[in-house]
Design an enzyme around this catalytic site. Structure first.
Site, PDB file in Angstrom:
ATOM      1  N   ASP A  10       0.870  -1.191   0.000  1.00  0.00           N
ATOM      2  CA  ASP A  10       0.000   0.000   0.000  1.00  0.00           C
ATOM      3  C   ASP A  10       0.905   1.239   0.000  1.00  0.00           C
ATOM      4  O   ASP A  10       1.749   1.401   0.866  1.00  0.00           O
ATOM      5  CB  ASP A  10      -0.875  -0.034   1.258  1.00  0.00           C
ATOM      6  CG  ASP A  10      -1.899   1.097   1.289  1.00  0.00           C
ATOM      7  OD1 ASP A  10      -3.063   0.827   1.577  1.00  0.00           O
ATOM      8  OD2 ASP A  10      -1.517   2.254   1.036  1.00  0.00           O
ATOM      9  N   ASP A 105      -3.827   2.396  -5.336  1.00  0.00           N
ATOM     10  CA  ASP A 105      -2.484   2.417  -4.729  1.00  0.00           C
ATOM     11  C   ASP A 105      -2.174   1.189  -3.871  1.00  0.00           C
ATOM     12  O   ASP A 105      -1.302   1.235  -3.027  1.00  0.00           O
ATOM     13  CB  ASP A 105      -2.299   3.696  -3.908  1.00  0.00           C
ATOM     14  CG  ASP A 105      -2.905   3.612  -2.521  1.00  0.00           C
ATOM     15  OD1 ASP A 105      -3.946   2.939  -2.376  1.00  0.00           O
ATOM     16  OD2 ASP A 105      -2.343   4.210  -1.597  1.00  0.00           O
ATOM     17  N   GLU A 106      -2.908   0.104  -4.080  1.00  0.00           N
ATOM     18  CA  GLU A 106      -2.593  -1.080  -3.278  1.00  0.00           C
ATOM     19  C   GLU A 106      -2.766  -2.355  -4.100  1.00  0.00           C
ATOM     20  O   GLU A 106      -3.568  -2.402  -5.039  1.00  0.00           O
ATOM     21  CB  GLU A 106      -3.463  -1.141  -2.022  1.00  0.00           C
ATOM     22  CG  GLU A 106      -4.922  -1.254  -2.345  1.00  0.00           C
ATOM     23  CD  GLU A 106      -5.814  -1.326  -1.114  1.00  0.00           C
ATOM     24  OE1 GLU A 106      -5.515  -2.109  -0.201  1.00  0.00           O
ATOM     25  OE2 GLU A 106      -6.810  -0.605  -1.112  1.00  0.00           O
TER      26      GLU A 106
END
Ligand code: DCP
Ligand code: CA
Length: 398
Positions: A10, A105-106
């Site tokens: 993350d 974003d992960e």
């Protein structure tokens, strides 16, 4: 045997960190992304410096401005975050094909098949180093035996963290027990409030309950699921995509903005040859080519054209790159240049499909086009072989 085979990565303060990357003057200060302080919007992301003042994602902009009046407020540039997200995905695919992007974003990585317990940790360290070196950003990583625990772990030592969960069921249970219930995946504000009303504060409280009781409160499926998660049990599998890209591209960011268009063209041609070589290695053909330019003021343009018939020949790709480059504005200096192809088909599929375009040629030209394609293919093959033996720089076309 149960072992830690799931990795969750993350990015730290994602939108805010990307803004700090692109605007060095905003580094190490309180930065809030989401709009102007007087606007009605909410905070999308904020730097860790702003978090020290209590600013959080989802908070109304005005409230954030009260807590942290000296912060810098940036509007947010979705396209840029998506671009870096795509780069992150590419980077992760360099480690394993078993990657599921869970949000912008992960991502989850399935490391099934690792030989010893140290391997995921070494891999996580290498991955964090790559993210730092190649993207200029930091990420936090969690390693665990399932997806829920890996996600929870990645959040425990932010920013730039690396957290490894225990594997033993009893150890996991006691690890989870003191954590608040909102740490459980899927427990949002509403569920949290409802569970609070019934006296559930910590994950330990849920563990001490029963699937039947939780089902009465939340419905059958959700209640049972929550009971399982509270014990650290999660059966979900990483849903990765087969990695055959429908498009292929290469780009390069200049270490200093490039005002010399001849030099920029050379870079473009080099990228073009790399894309061509990759296409040929995969035995695939492209139906469209594009170039991408980013000017020093971050204005970004792409221009594309069809390739008919579909091709993997350097000669055709270079001609397309040249034509596209000829047609764009060249007054401002360039920050980045890229070349790519799309509408990709397998070589075998292309052969069996009628080449409409070719059939339109008069016979003589059709013959010549066929001969030219054969010549291109044998030249490209020779170049590829030389490059494989002697490295990329052995041959450059003028
Ligand atoms: N996001 C958003 N609105 C929200 C929450 C998030 O637009 N309410 C966007 C901005 C974030 C990105 O999604 O940068 C990723 O969300 P995260 O929850 O992972 O938050 P951050 O990456 O900003 O911070 P952290 O370091 O806590 O992961
Ligand atoms: Ca994040």
């Amino acid at each position: 045997m149960v072992y830690n085979r799931i990795l969750h990565v993350d990015m730290d303060a994602f939108f805010a960190s990307v803004e700090q990357l692109d605007h060095p003057e905003w580094r190490d200060v309180a930065l809030i992304v989401g709009g102007r302080p007087e606007e009605r919007g909410v905070v999308a992301s904020c730097s860790y410096e702003a978090r020290r003042f209590g600013v959080r994602a989802g908070m109304p902009m005005r409230r954030a401005a009260q807590l942290c009046p000296h912060a810098i407020f940036a509007p947010g540039r979705r396209w840029r975050y998506s671009e870096i997200s795509a780069q992150l995905y590419e980077l992760l695919l360099g480690f394993t094909p078993f990657v599921e992007m869970a949000s912008i974003d992960e991502a989850f990585l399935d490391l099934s098949g690792v030989q010893d317990a140290d391997e995921p940790i070494k891999l996580a360290q290498a991955l964090k180093a790559s993210i730092r070196n190649e993207l200029g950003l930091t990420a936090s990583v969690g390693i665990a035996s399932n997806m829920f625990l890996a996600k929870l772990a990645s959040d425990l030592q932010k920013p730039d963290g690396l957290t490894v969960m225990p594997v033993d069921a009893a150890a996991i249970k006691s690890f989870l027990a003191p954590l608040p219930i909102r740490r459980v995946w899927g427990v949002g504000t509403k569920t949290e409030a409802l569970l609070h009303d019934y006296g559930f504060k910590s994950i330990g409280d849920l563990q001490a309950s029963s699937p039947e009781l939780l089902s009465q409160l939340l419905g059958n499926a959700a209640g049972r699921h929550l009971f399982e998660l509270a014990h650290g049990r999660d059966e979900r599998q990483v849903e990765w995509q087969p990695a055959l890209e429908k498009s292929l591209s290469k780009e390069t960011t200049f270490s200093e903005d490039c005002g010399d268009m001849q030099q920029a063209r050379q870079y473009l041609r080099r990228l073009c040859e790399e894309v061509g070589a990759r296409l040929r290695r995969q035995k695939r053909l492209a139906g469209a080519a594009h170039i991408k330019l980013r000017y020093s003021d971050f204005r970004t343009i792409t221009r594309q054209m069809p390739l008919k018939p579909v091709t993997c020949s350097d000669r055709v790709l270079l001609r397309a790159a040249d034509q596209l480059f000829d047609a764009v504005e060249k007054k401002a200096a360039l920050r980045l240049i890229g070349f790519g192809v799309s509408k990709i088909v397998e070589e075998t599929a292309a052969v069996s499909e009628p080449q409409e375009q070719l059939l339109l040629f008069p016979e003589k030209e059709q013959l010549e086009a066929g001969e030219a394609a054969a010549r291109d293919a044998s030249l490209d093959r020779a170049v590829d072989q030389l490059r494989e033996r002697f490295g990329d720089d052995i041959l450059r076309r003028g």
